[in-house]
Design a protein around this motif. Structure first.
Motif, PDB file in Angstrom:
ATOM      1  N   ALA A   3      23.266  32.023  11.754  1.00  0.00           N
ATOM      2  CA  ALA A   3      23.970  31.137  12.680  1.00  0.00           C
ATOM      3  C   ALA A   3      24.306  31.897  13.965  1.00  0.00           C
ATOM      4  O   ALA A   3      24.445  31.314  15.018  1.00  0.00           O
ATOM      5  N   ASP A   4      24.423  33.232  13.867  1.00  0.00           N
ATOM      6  CA  ASP A   4      24.797  34.023  15.034  1.00  0.00           C
ATOM      7  C   ASP A   4      23.580  34.785  15.543  1.00  0.00           C
ATOM      8  O   ASP A   4      23.228  35.835  15.044  1.00  0.00           O
ATOM      9  N   ILE A   5      22.975  34.239  16.571  1.00  0.00           N
ATOM     10  CA  ILE A   5      21.746  34.806  17.130  1.00  0.00           C
ATOM     11  C   ILE A   5      21.981  36.222  17.633  1.00  0.00           C
ATOM     12  O   ILE A   5      21.099  37.073  17.570  1.00  0.00           O
ATOM     13  N   HIS A   6      23.201  36.482  18.101  1.00  0.00           N
ATOM     14  CA  HIS A   6      23.511  37.798  18.663  1.00  0.00           C
ATOM     15  C   HIS A   6      23.311  38.906  17.630  1.00  0.00           C
ATOM     16  O   HIS A   6      22.915  40.007  17.965  1.00  0.00           O
ATOM     17  N   SER A   7      23.604  38.599  16.365  1.00  0.00           N
ATOM     18  CA  SER A   7      23.511  39.630  15.333  1.00  0.00           C
ATOM     19  C   SER A   7      22.066  39.986  15.005  1.00  0.00           C
ATOM     20  O   SER A   7      21.806  40.926  14.270  1.00  0.00           O
ATOM     21  N   LEU A   8      21.113  39.235  15.531  1.00  0.00           N
ATOM     22  CA  LEU A   8      19.698  39.522  15.249  1.00  0.00           C
ATOM     23  C   LEU A   8      19.088  40.491  16.261  1.00  0.00           C
ATOM     24  O   LEU A   8      17.946  40.928  16.095  1.00  0.00           O
ATOM     25  N   ARG A  30      16.767  35.130  27.423  1.00  0.00           N
ATOM     26  CA  ARG A  30      16.580  34.628  28.781  1.00  0.00           C
ATOM     27  C   ARG A  30      17.893  34.152  29.390  1.00  0.00           C
ATOM     28  O   ARG A  30      18.036  34.126  30.603  1.00  0.00           O
ATOM     29  N   GLU A  31      18.873  33.803  28.526  1.00  0.00           N
ATOM     30  CA  GLU A  31      20.115  33.257  29.071  1.00  0.00           C
ATOM     31  C   GLU A  31      21.355  34.096  28.765  1.00  0.00           C
ATOM     32  O   GLU A  31      22.454  33.722  29.120  1.00  0.00           O
ATOM     33  N   CYS A  32      21.197  35.240  28.091  1.00  0.00           N
ATOM     34  CA  CYS A  32      22.379  36.039  27.723  1.00  0.00           C
ATOM     35  C   CYS A  32      22.243  37.470  28.249  1.00  0.00           C
ATOM     36  O   CYS A  32      21.497  38.275  27.706  1.00  0.00           O
ATOM     37  N   ARG A  91      29.828  42.621  16.746  1.00  0.00           N
ATOM     38  CA  ARG A  91      28.433  42.183  16.773  1.00  0.00           C
ATOM     39  C   ARG A  91      27.520  43.388  16.637  1.00  0.00           C
ATOM     40  O   ARG A  91      26.499  43.336  15.988  1.00  0.00           O
ATOM     41  N   TRP A  92      27.922  44.500  17.271  1.00  0.00           N
ATOM     42  CA  TRP A  92      27.170  45.737  17.134  1.00  0.00           C
ATOM     43  C   TRP A  92      27.081  46.116  15.669  1.00  0.00           C
ATOM     44  O   TRP A  92      26.023  46.450  15.172  1.00  0.00           O
ATOM     45  N   MET A  93      28.235  46.028  15.004  1.00  0.00           N
ATOM     46  CA  MET A  93      28.262  46.409  13.591  1.00  0.00           C
ATOM     47  C   MET A  93      27.410  45.452  12.774  1.00  0.00           C
ATOM     48  O   MET A  93      26.693  45.876  11.886  1.00  0.00           O
ATOM     49  N   ALA A  94      27.489  44.171  13.103  1.00  0.00           N
ATOM     50  CA  ALA A  94      26.687  43.198  12.378  1.00  0.00           C
ATOM     51  C   ALA A  94      25.216  43.487  12.602  1.00  0.00           C
ATOM     52  O   ALA A  94      24.404  43.451  11.674  1.00  0.00           O
TER      53      ALA A  94
END
Ligand code: ZN
Length: 167
Positions: A3-8, A30-32, A91-94
């Motif tokens: 669900a959290d794209i950032h963690s990928l 492209r957007e972050c 998020r880094w840790m994830a």
């Protein structure tokens, strides 16, 4: 898919994502701005990991690290809870957790590398703090400088400031 794209992002850099996840991460990049910066940081870390100096850990390291991991409390993975800037760290840790999960046998080396990077960052921060303190003393309105020539020919200069209670 998570669900959290950032963690990928970490897994994406190591090419440890499937095609759907890769497409989703690339669309997101492209957007972050934040994640694009993170990709750069991860690539740097990954390239350092690929450095030959890190590829041969001493014998027994993997076992001792895995033994330590088994008895060490793990950082909880924070999902959702976005807007604030704080979760960046978690998020880094994830992402690190995702990379560790993806890395398999390379896990021990990666964990050690993560710690090395963190240690280096702490050393750099400490040096920066000390430099800021010295600059602060030198810039203080009441700074006092005292020179002393040493017997062996050297010279010591001491700067101190009562206002800053520091020297
Ligand atoms: Zn992002």
């Amino acid at each position: 898919m998570s669900a959290d794209i950032h963690s990928l992002v970490g897994a994406y850099v190591l090419d440890a994502v499937d095609d759907l996840e890769r497409a989703a991460v690339e669309r997101h990049l492209r957007e972050c701005d934040e994640c694009r910066v993170e990709v750069g940081e991860w690539r740097e870390t990954a390239s350092r990991l690929a450095d030959g100096a890190w590829s041969v850990p001493p014998p027994g390291l993997r076992d001792s690290v895995l033994a330590a991991v088994a008895t060490t409390r793990q950082v909880p993975v924070v999902v959702a809870q976005r807007p604030s800037r704080r979760p960046h760290r978690s998020r880094w840790m994830a992402a690190a957790a995702a990379v560790v999960a993806a890395a398999g046998t390379g896990t021990a080396v990666f964990v050690v590398q993560e710690q090395r990077v963190r240690d280096e960052r702490t050393v750099a921060e400490t040096a920066r703090d000390q430099e800021a303190e010295v600059r602060g003393v030198l810039a203080a309105p009441d700074v006092v400088l005292r020179d002393q020539v040493l017997a062996d020919g050297g010279k010591v200069t001491v700067a101190y400031s009562r206002l800053r209670d520091s020297g």
